[in-house]
Design an enzyme around this catalytic site. Sequence first.
Site, PDB file in Angstrom:
ATOM      1  CG  HIS A  81      -0.467   0.013   2.535  1.00 53.10           C
ATOM      2  ND1 HIS A  81      -0.137   1.171   3.188  1.00 53.10           N
ATOM      3  CD2 HIS A  81      -0.231  -0.996   3.424  1.00 53.10           C
ATOM      4  CE1 HIS A  81       0.282   0.893   4.413  1.00 53.10           C
ATOM      5  NE2 HIS A  81       0.244  -0.415   4.582  1.00 53.10           N
ATOM      6  CG  HIS A 124       0.564   2.689  12.607  1.00 54.49           C
ATOM      7  ND1 HIS A 124      -0.658   2.161  12.982  1.00 54.49           N
ATOM      8  CD2 HIS A 124       0.801   2.221  11.351  1.00 54.49           C
ATOM      9  CE1 HIS A 124      -1.141   1.414  12.003  1.00 54.49           C
ATOM     10  NE2 HIS A 124      -0.265   1.430  11.001  1.00 54.49           N
ATOM     11  CD  GLU A 153      -3.294  -1.400   5.430  1.00 53.57           C
ATOM     12  OE1 GLU A 153      -3.523  -2.361   6.185  1.00 53.57           O
ATOM     13  OE2 GLU A 153      -2.656  -0.383   5.798  1.00 53.57           O
ATOM     14  CD  GLU A 154      -1.301   2.243   7.544  1.00 50.91           C
ATOM     15  OE1 GLU A 154      -2.046   1.809   8.443  1.00 50.91           O
ATOM     16  OE2 GLU A 154      -0.137   1.877   7.419  1.00 50.91           O
ATOM     17  CG  ASP A 203       0.913  -3.853   4.988  1.00 55.36           C
ATOM     18  OD1 ASP A 203       1.756  -3.023   5.377  1.00 55.36           O
ATOM     19  OD2 ASP A 203      -0.303  -3.773   5.255  1.00 55.36           O
ATOM     20  CG  ASP A 253       2.591   0.191   7.875  1.00 56.20           C
ATOM     21  OD1 ASP A 253       2.143  -0.378   6.871  1.00 56.20           O
ATOM     22  OD2 ASP A 253       1.876   0.513   8.842  1.00 56.20           O
TER      23      ASP A 253
END
Length: 453
Positions: free
Chosen positions: A265, A409, A311-312, A339, A277
């Site tokens: 993504h 994140h 995606e997030e 991912d 990520d």
Amino acid sequence: MNPEEADSLMFRKIYDMSLLNGKSYDWLDYLSNNIGGRLSGSYQAQQAVEYTKAQLEELGLDKVWLQPVMVPKWTRGAKEFAYVETSPGLTKNVNITALGGSVPTPAGGTKARVIEVQGVEDLARYGKEQIQGKIVFFNRPMRPDLISTFESYGGCVDQRYSGAAEAGKYGAVGVIVRSMNLRMDDLPHTGSMSYGETPVSKRIPAAAISTNDAAYLSGLLTMNNELELYFKLNCEQHADVQSYNVIGEITGSEHPEEIMVVGGHLDSWDLGDGSHDDGAGVVQSMEVLRLFKELNYKPKRTLRVVLFMNEENGLRGGNKYAEVAKSKNENHIFALESDAGGFTPRGFSFDADKAQFSQIQSWKELFKPYLIHYFEMGGSGADVAPLKKGDVVLAGLRPDSQRYFDHHHAANDTFEHVNKRELELGAATMASLVYLIDKHGLKKIDTAKKEKL
């Protein structure tokens, strides 16, 4: 030369090309350091779309295109601020970050007493009488005794995702969530959250707190349950905007109607630059097609790279790709997603029929010289999951995950934390599996027999 020797030789060529003449690390350098965090709907996300499309076009693929998709747009605003007040005028600042999708606090911030709970299910134990008017502090940690860090993550992420919606039902005025992180540090980790069916007027602000500050706050509460916490969020939810999935294709030479997908993504959170990520998965997927082009390998089946958007905080890109594929009656036979970070590859997890999985396991010996040993049934990836139907096999690259949630994140998900060699090994590992699927095909599921069982 027997077939197994031919496959082994092809593996060696793929790994050599990736390790000696790879492009994935250079692509990631630009994506991370020249563009940065790529939250859906942002200018940086659009820059990433344009950059990756241009890079795929330079590879000389048979087709490169953008697939429009409407995505949510949420902005963080000015940096968040929080402090704990143990007595009037006696305060200590703590590290927080707004959760993606949170509403802001009132202009003057939110200040209230705090009640600590160990998960969403723990709210009922306290009830509205003890929760109303307070800030709920969700403090269930990721379990350190689980070897699979993704299992540990799954055991407490519901606090982040639905904590505000559930706490609001009991009259809470805000939510603070312990960061999804196995390490003790000062970095708060953001991530998506949902208010479910909660009306906008009843939504409460939600933020993550660093693991060090979560421990500090919890310790204080044992001594003084009348302390107050102040926090201020400046985030805003906007109307949906148009973005794109980026798609490139090598048309199959023998079975062009059979489609294989590799992807990651393109969007990321905004605190770091999204290198693990999922910049890593993006460039590894692009590299699969480049490796085949460089090695002059012409796949029998159509091979697509899909760089999914959103995606997030919505999964709009993955759902749109599957929706369009269904409307065109496309025949996807295999989809592989990366991912889980750019760390050392260990193998794959597969969403497949037992007969298909048995076939894939028969190739395991080819991977052993590269220390790839993990072949297990399990999940694949969020973006490719909507493609699941019939005979299609889904897979996820599984790197070593022990350090992944140190960065996930958070502000330290940055380029310098990705090792070039590990990234390139992952790309080669993906390309090798795709090569085997393309060359040998996959067994068809006996649907009638399966239904009887």
